[in-house]
Design a protein around this motif. Sequence first.
Motif, PDB file in Angstrom:
ATOM      1  N   LEU A 236       0.824  -1.208   0.000  1.00  0.00           N
ATOM      2  CA  LEU A 236       0.000   0.000   0.000  1.00  0.00           C
ATOM      3  C   LEU A 236       0.859   1.259   0.000  1.00  0.00           C
ATOM      4  CD1 LEU A 236      -2.791   1.303   0.168  1.00  0.00           C
ATOM      5  CD2 LEU A 236      -2.690   1.045   2.661  1.00  0.00           C
ATOM      6  N   SER A 237       1.942   1.245   0.772  1.00  0.00           N
ATOM      7  CA  SER A 237       2.822   2.413   0.844  1.00  0.00           C
ATOM      8  C   SER A 237       3.541   2.644  -0.481  1.00  0.00           C
ATOM      9  CB  SER A 237       3.845   2.227   1.976  1.00  0.00           C
ATOM     10  OG  SER A 237       3.202   2.145   3.232  1.00  0.00           O
ATOM     11  N   LEU A 238       4.010   1.562  -1.089  1.00  0.00           N
ATOM     12  CA  LEU A 238       4.687   1.689  -2.383  1.00  0.00           C
ATOM     13  C   LEU A 238       3.714   2.192  -3.447  1.00  0.00           C
ATOM     14  CD1 LEU A 238       6.845  -1.573  -2.327  1.00  0.00           C
ATOM     15  CD2 LEU A 238       7.694   0.784  -2.239  1.00  0.00           C
ATOM     16  N   HIS A 239       2.488   1.699  -3.385  1.00  0.00           N
ATOM     17  CA  HIS A 239       1.463   2.140  -4.350  1.00  0.00           C
ATOM     18  C   HIS A 239       1.128   3.620  -4.163  1.00  0.00           C
ATOM     19  CE1 HIS A 239      -2.051   1.950  -6.968  1.00  0.00           C
ATOM     20  NE2 HIS A 239      -2.756   2.519  -6.009  1.00  0.00           N
ATOM     21  N   SER A 240       1.094   4.064  -2.911  1.00  0.00           N
ATOM     22  CA  SER A 240       0.743   5.454  -2.604  1.00  0.00           C
ATOM     23  C   SER A 240       1.953   6.379  -2.671  1.00  0.00           C
ATOM     24  CB  SER A 240       0.127   5.540  -1.202  1.00  0.00           C
ATOM     25  OG  SER A 240      -0.979   4.682  -1.075  1.00  0.00           O
ATOM     26  N   ASN A 241       3.146   5.768  -2.743  1.00  0.00           N
ATOM     27  CA  ASN A 241       4.408   6.513  -2.765  1.00  0.00           C
ATOM     28  C   ASN A 241       4.621   7.325  -1.485  1.00  0.00           C
ATOM     29  OD1 ASN A 241       6.822   6.902  -4.191  1.00  0.00           O
ATOM     30  ND2 ASN A 241       6.176   8.942  -4.867  1.00  0.00           N
ATOM     31  N   LYS A 242       4.063   6.833  -0.397  1.00  0.00           N
ATOM     32  CA  LYS A 242       4.279   7.432   0.914  1.00  0.00           C
ATOM     33  C   LYS A 242       3.877   6.409   1.973  1.00  0.00           C
ATOM     34  CE  LYS A 242      -0.312   9.578   1.157  1.00  0.00           C
ATOM     35  NZ  LYS A 242      -1.064  10.850   1.337  1.00  0.00           N
ATOM     36  N   PRO A 243       4.415   6.520   3.193  1.00  0.00           N
ATOM     37  CA  PRO A 243       4.071   5.553   4.246  1.00  0.00           C
ATOM     38  C   PRO A 243       2.579   5.600   4.566  1.00  0.00           C
ATOM     39  CG  PRO A 243       6.017   6.816   4.851  1.00  0.00           C
ATOM     40  CD  PRO A 243       5.435   7.477   3.650  1.00  0.00           C
ATOM     41  N   ARG A 244       1.962   4.428   4.639  1.00  0.00           N
ATOM     42  CA  ARG A 244       0.547   4.326   4.973  1.00  0.00           C
ATOM     43  C   ARG A 244       0.377   3.420   6.198  1.00  0.00           C
ATOM     44  NH1 ARG A 244      -3.082   5.382   0.783  1.00  0.00           N
ATOM     45  NH2 ARG A 244      -4.683   5.002   2.377  1.00  0.00           N
TER      46      ARG A 244
END
Length: 350
Positions: A236-244
């Motif tokens: 999810l973080s890689l997909h959003s390009n930020k920590p989730r």
Amino acid sequence: MEDKKLNVDNRILYLDVLRIVASFAVMLGHASAQNWYKSDIHSFEWQVFNFYGSMLRWSVPVFAMISGVLFLGSRRDIKKHILRIVTAFAFWSILYALIEILHGANIEGFWIEVVRGHYHMGFLYRIVGLYLLVPFFVKIVESRALTKYFLLLSLIFTIILQQASLILTIFDCSEITGLVKYILGSIDFHFTLGLSSYFVMGYYLSKVEISQKCRLVIYILSLLAVAFTFTATSILSLHSNKPRTLFYLGFTLNVLLESLGVFVFAKYNFGLINFSKRARNFIIKFSNYSFGAFLVHLIILEQLNEVCGINTMTFNPILSVPLLAVIVFCSSYAISYLCHKIPVLNKYIV
């Protein structure tokens, strides 16, 4: 009823061991989070932080479960415990706010920060809320059927529906997400929300006998939950390009399974160890220092970074995270021990 072998000198010793372990888990978790937001999510360091963070999501829920066993299983002076939490909160919140000012924070926001407390102290607000509801929870746990019903409602409203709503946001299902939130808001169902589910679940698990086969299933699901937390957070973080942090939240099924596994493991392993009298006394005393250690540990972690420049990026995070946590753990318990030796302070701030 609870297995008598789990009680040692009228003390449920596995809860003391679990409290110490959970305290270290909190400190290890905060150490892993120190550079979690700052690091590149594509880096090796971030994945190490994510790994440690994923396997420690159970720490705060387990604290609530321990409190549930203690406060629902015996008659405790709720007013006394609330007063202790309030005075401890005031003391440490002021101290944290003063330290922030020394490091350049705006003095005009001093009292706002005092009331809010340092970020880890929000747990104290939530635990006071649970203590205020203890008379109601006591009536619930008097009935095994009512306890199961409460836990079922908690599973549905606190875990499943809320997590479903969060997951739907990932797939941009705004209409369905809005509908779920509308239903939850319209029902206005709050009694089983928050840490109350863990509070009651801890007491229930301490009373029921769980078969060996069922325990094995719980342990497997708990390990799978850790793997899911790590993998899902990473994707999810890689997909959003930020920590989730969606799967880090305490009211997700994966965190529930992690917490369940840790508590059951403690009950059926730590609880059946035949500790020597010296070991029992040491564990109990060490456990009693946990509250003070929890309150002070972020001062140590943050000052090591601010003053000494020592943090989880100082060297390889595989080693730096646990090593830093051990330093913070030992220092925090030492400070808590010293505070317990000072009259008045030992009653009101630790």
